[in-house]
Design an enzyme around this catalytic site. Sequence first.
Site, PDB file in Angstrom:
ATOM      1  N   HIS A   1      15.459 -25.213  20.283  1.00  0.00           N
ATOM      2  CA  HIS A   1      15.997 -25.331  18.929  1.00  0.00           C
ATOM      3  C   HIS A   1      17.384 -24.703  18.894  1.00  0.00           C
ATOM      4  CE1 HIS A   1      16.123 -25.404  14.575  1.00  0.00           C
ATOM      5  NE2 HIS A   1      16.561 -24.147  14.619  1.00  0.00           N
TER       6      HIS A   1
ATOM      7  N   ASP B   1      20.602 -23.971  16.612  1.00  0.00           N
ATOM      8  CA  ASP B   1      21.216 -24.001  15.292  1.00  0.00           C
ATOM      9  C   ASP B   1      22.658 -24.471  15.428  1.00  0.00           C
ATOM     10  OD1 ASP B   1      19.069 -23.155  13.590  1.00  0.00           O
ATOM     11  OD2 ASP B   1      19.172 -21.253  14.661  1.00  0.00           O
TER      12      ASP B   1
ATOM     13  N   HIS C   1      20.906 -26.353   8.279  1.00  0.00           N
ATOM     14  CA  HIS C   1      20.034 -25.395   7.592  1.00  0.00           C
ATOM     15  C   HIS C   1      20.441 -23.920   7.692  1.00  0.00           C
ATOM     16  CE1 HIS C   1      17.745 -25.718  11.540  1.00  0.00           C
ATOM     17  NE2 HIS C   1      17.821 -24.407  11.408  1.00  0.00           N
TER      18      HIS C   1
ATOM     19  N   ASP D   1      12.651 -25.677  11.390  1.00  0.00           N
ATOM     20  CA  ASP D   1      13.166 -24.363  10.996  1.00  0.00           C
ATOM     21  C   ASP D   1      13.777 -24.343   9.597  1.00  0.00           C
ATOM     22  OD1 ASP D   1      13.777 -21.685  11.503  1.00  0.00           O
ATOM     23  OD2 ASP D   1      15.801 -22.178  12.148  1.00  0.00           O
TER      24      ASP D   1
HETATM   25 ZN   LIG Z   1      17.329 -23.048  12.955  1.00  0.00          ZN
END
Ligand SMILES: [Zn+2]
Length: 1039
Positions: free
Chosen positions: A259, A261, A576, A371
């Site tokens: 994952h 970001d 996000h 997430d």
């Molecule tokens: Zn994230």
Amino acid sequence: MATPVLKHWRTTLERVEKFVSPLYFTDCNLRGRLFGDSCPVDALSSFLTPERLPYEEAIQQNFSPAQVGDSFGPTWWTCWFRVELTIPEAWVGQEVHLRWESDGEGLVWRDGEPVQGLTKEGEKTSYVLNERLGEGDPRSLTLYVEVACSGLLGAGKGSMIAAPDPEKMFQVSRAELAVFHQDVHKLLVVLELLLGMAKGLGEDNQRSFQALYTANQMVNVCDPAQPKTFSVAQALACQFFGQHGGESQHTLHAMGHCHIDTAWLWPFEETVRKCARSWVTAVQLMERNPEFIFVCSQAQQLLWVKSHYPGLYTRLQEFACCGQFVPVGGTWVEMDGNLPSGEAMVRQFLQGQNFFLQEFGKMCSEFWLPDTFGYSAQLPQIMLGCGIGRFLTQKLSWNLVNSFPHHTFFWEGLDGSRVLTHFPPGNSYGMQGSVEEVLKTVTNNRDKGRTNHSAFLFGFGDGGGGPTQTMLDRLKRLGNTDGLPRVQLSSPGRLFSALESTSGQLCTWVGELFLELHNGTYTSQAQIKKGNRECERILHDVELLSSLALARSAQFLYPAAQLQCLWRLLLLNQFHDVVPGSCIQLVAEDAMCHYKDIRSHGNKLLSTAAAALCAGEPGPEGLLVVNTLPWKRTEVLALPKPGGAHSLALVTVPSMGFAPAPAPTSLQPLVPQQPVFVVQEPDGSVTLDNGIIRVRLDPTGRLSSLVLVASGREAIAEGAVGNQFVLFDDVPLYWDAWDVMDYHLETRRPVLGQVRTLAVGTEGGLRGSAWFLLQLSPNSRLSQEVVLDVGCPYVRFHTEVHWHEAHKFLKVEFPARVQSPQATYEIQFGHLQRPTHYNTSWDWARFEVWTHRWMDLSEHGFGLALLNDCKYGASVHGNVLSLSLLRAPKAPDAFADMGRHEFTYALMPHKGSFQDAGVIRAAYTLNFPLLALPAPGPAPAAAWSAFSLSTPAVVLETVKQAEAPAESRTLLLRLYEAYGSHVDCWLHTSLLVQEAVLCDFLERRDPAGQLPLSDASLKLTFSPFQVRSLLLVLQTPSD
Ligand SMILES: [Zn+2]
């Protein structure tokens, strides 16, 4: 071997633990033998730069001698190391590693290509030079290691989410060659799994004892100094793991993941390198493990790698072909699930799915948002419209108050759309393949009696480089072992197919998936929120105007490529951790630059489209007044006058069309409505009255009365005042920019103003206003102009705040003379109700919620709506409507929200329901002001409308050019039912339309979707909150 085995659980267990310990007894235990001979590298040199340079450029620079122990930095710089090495000839036949340990995140380059990421935090400290060094293999090599001066989670000072420390220094602590003992590694893996089973299954479980005594026996037979004993030990393990489970075993679908970001505790630019470091490591694992499947989301990240690391990208495409690299999610980025508009959410999929189709030959079948901080009730419909019926997240496991009751279920959205949803029951997207996690996944699973499959996502996230070989070795070994669930290396497709085939017993969850945490993200970084709302508006307007220009002019070139760039920029910032405001200062600054770009390019495109609309019209020069909303509007508009001044005019503009601006010299037409009266009383209070509503402000600017004139009905609660600013202490438990806690409500302090600060601004007629100043605290002040226009059903509050606070929360409250157990909030393409009380834990966990442009509290026959132009945080408790205005978190951005802010909210009392009273339209009006665009030549003399609708229940949200290049003269229209009703709607158009056909959100024609046109109108049928898209093929205009 005949020695009797003692029956002491603890000593047996700890004995095995010490045998594999990296801390104790490494002089004689098995772990101490993982690496054999070692030697230093021949030469190490380095080059330090504040820039993120491409490889070709970096290696041309001047490298200076360096050594292990050297420091480099500071934060966000890059240190390039040149590593010259010679492998000793004696190591032929052995596995040889470069062991590298440094702070920061590294990337190994070999022969001009990235080959592996290196990071201590992601357990990647070893680069395999040769799996088995051959006689003829080159033994002298030069590698480069590009080390970013920031860690897996940025460079927070002291704690992870603290603002980055700009002075942080980094160190290289190991750079050497070593022989790696694969046989030791394999034994360590199985011993750790056996220990995991012994501990995890517990002393009540017989399999636990079998695991423990197998491990103990392995230690007995294994002499770390005698590699020939290893196979005997391994044989014992094989025997144990060869004992399979029964047919009823639960199956874990293990998928490699990382994952990443898109920006968070590091800037966007660093994410580009994080992707390269992580994915090249995944590629290496895919090469060595043909059964390994790596799942990867976010089209934007793939596009970055395509442009910066084309060689790596080609490898990813190859692995996608054979099914090992699985693009997932279908969106441009993993966006916030609450704040983006409905149209923006559609565009996440439109941009994402088209990218995946073009680059990887197929669209994604699963929506992937592990997430994100809550999920809008419109997402199921949007997903289905974009070809996706499956959804995965795990974030609701973060709920602070209530434990979500399902892991596999049908999620039913606002319009009744249902999608199959799975929450990986291990509550993580970064598992490591331990027995503990495997057991937790089954134990936690709340639907294990209904379906026998769970997702298991493994790999370090955020640049940790994703999975490791060790994780894979664990999972492969676990395959099918009695006492544990079955573990398959699998894909999202296989998981969901298995879930679908056993979905008959699954429960359904209706409505939003509200995250009971991170409620501060509806308010943090107010300028980002404002940029988001404003840019959504600009792109809407540009698309509409460009479409109208396209329809009216054969010469007009629709700016498709520019709009795609601008949309992608907006979508990027809906990531996000960006639009929620949970990012560092560098990211917030980048976001502000992105919004500035969208504004300036967008405004240019608006002018270009306006010019094309005017072309060939025989009117006077001047201004074109444009209404981008699908209903006729009569409003007061400030028209620019030469010299920079403005004059007010009442203008009427037809639905999605334009009208010539009244000449500045012409007399105002007689106003049919009552003009606005403004009266200041001797006590300093001011009354504004436009015949529709009467507003009374007390001498400090608070709202002491708000009356619907026709009925005389008072909207403000008896004995209370509205427009009351309140400050709260806002100190969360940890996640500063993210969380506002329930207990902040106990620190409420109304801000009291000075009497006699209220003054009359505009004196009445077309517009009346009053204004005041308010000292919020010793450091922060607010000024506000309260404005009432002729004919307008709401009063606006233009607000400016100079905000200099720490851990304070500013809200404004309106106690209403309305009683209802529920309030209504706008969401994407619709609205929903939430309770106004704290009855159950599910109710009070929603003490702070999100809304879009309006919220409403209504009882039978009357209600009060609160509109806003850039806010998202809100609540209604009891009869008090409260809008969240500003927060002052200090982490991860120490300067978040400090400085000047401007925003507008508005209050609209109404009779009847909010639907019938026009609240939805009013909120649109507040957010989409009429545009006065300069006409370069003569402006059209007559008003013109492109589209109108027969019912106010339906909103024509979007008009744009169709995506398909072959359909350059086709428009895409998106409409939704906004009231929550079944309704028939006639869409009327003045454009010359050849063909009309329904399509999905990806603009794929519905084979049965031909719509007959009669009298330039077509009929559409809607169910509550249904969103419909259609293509209008235009005739070529005659100019
Ligand atoms: Zn994230």
